[in-house]
Structures are given as structure tokens and as C-alpha cells.
Design a protein around this motif. Structure first.
Motif, PDB file in Angstrom:
ATOM      1  N   PHE A  54       0.824  -1.211   0.000  1.00 63.10           N
ATOM      2  CA  PHE A  54       0.000   0.000   0.000  1.00 63.10           C
ATOM      3  C   PHE A  54       0.860   1.264   0.000  1.00 63.10           C
ATOM      4  O   PHE A  54       0.498   2.269  -0.617  1.00 63.10           O
ATOM      5  CB  PHE A  54      -0.991  -0.014   1.173  1.00 63.10           C
ATOM      6  N   HIS A  55       1.996   1.230   0.639  1.00 64.29           N
ATOM      7  CA  HIS A  55       2.940   2.348   0.606  1.00 64.29           C
ATOM      8  C   HIS A  55       3.401   2.596  -0.833  1.00 64.29           C
ATOM      9  O   HIS A  55       3.413   3.735  -1.317  1.00 64.29           O
ATOM     10  CB  HIS A  55       4.139   2.028   1.512  1.00 64.29           C
ATOM     11  N   GLU A  56       3.773   1.537  -1.530  1.00 64.06           N
ATOM     12  CA  GLU A  56       4.220   1.626  -2.920  1.00 64.06           C
ATOM     13  C   GLU A  56       3.108   2.141  -3.831  1.00 64.06           C
ATOM     14  O   GLU A  56       3.341   2.983  -4.700  1.00 64.06           O
ATOM     15  CB  GLU A  56       4.689   0.245  -3.381  1.00 64.06           C
ATOM     16  N   ARG A  57       1.891   1.652  -3.640  1.00 59.75           N
ATOM     17  CA  ARG A  57       0.772   2.105  -4.466  1.00 59.75           C
ATOM     18  C   ARG A  57       0.479   3.585  -4.212  1.00 59.75           C
ATOM     19  O   ARG A  57       0.151   4.324  -5.142  1.00 59.75           O
ATOM     20  CB  ARG A  57      -0.489   1.267  -4.209  1.00 59.75           C
ATOM     21  N   GLY A  58       0.597   4.014  -2.980  1.00 63.33           N
ATOM     22  CA  GLY A  58       0.401   5.435  -2.670  1.00 63.33           C
ATOM     23  C   GLY A  58       1.448   6.304  -3.342  1.00 63.33           C
ATOM     24  O   GLY A  58       1.137   7.335  -3.943  1.00 63.33           O
TER      25      GLY A  58
END
Length: 67
Positions: A54-58
């Protein structure tokens, strides 16, 4: 130049392999118990893989620093 979801997922998994090995070694060093270290590393791999994805997608949504 956006990363695909599968790229983000593979990056999360490979990074967790490195991070989990590090957690295992540190936990073993502190506790002197490989079974406890493995328990800590096992839980950590699950939670941090999800968090990293989710960090990467953000970050994929942020254009700052891209050319």
C-alpha cells in the motif's frame, strides 16, 4: 510512467525477503533463541508485505521526483 500493480507486489515480496532475514538475525541475536526469532520474523513478513504494497501504491500516485 506508472508502475503496474504486479510490479509493486513483486517489489514488496522481494524487499520483505531481505527485511525478514534482517529481522530474524536481529531477533536471534537479541533473544538467543532461533524459534522465537523465527516467530517474530514470520509475523513481520505478513504485516510488512501488506504495508509496503500500500505504501508503494500510494507513492505511485505522486508525481514528485519523476521525469
Amino acid at each position: 510512467m506508472n508502475a503496474t500493480k504486479s510490479r509493486s507486489a513483486i517489489k514488496a515480496v522481494t524487499w520483505r525477503m531481505v527485511g525478514t532475514a534482517d529481522t530474524f538475525v536481529i531477533s536471534w541475536f537479541i533473544t538467543k533463541k532461533p524459534v522465537v526469532a523465527a516467530s517474530i520474523a514470520s509475523l513481520e513478513v505478513i504485516t510488512k508485505t501488506i504495508l509496503y504494497y500500500f505504501h508503494e501504491r500510494g507513492w505511485n500516485k505522486i508525481q514528485w521526483g519523476r521525469k
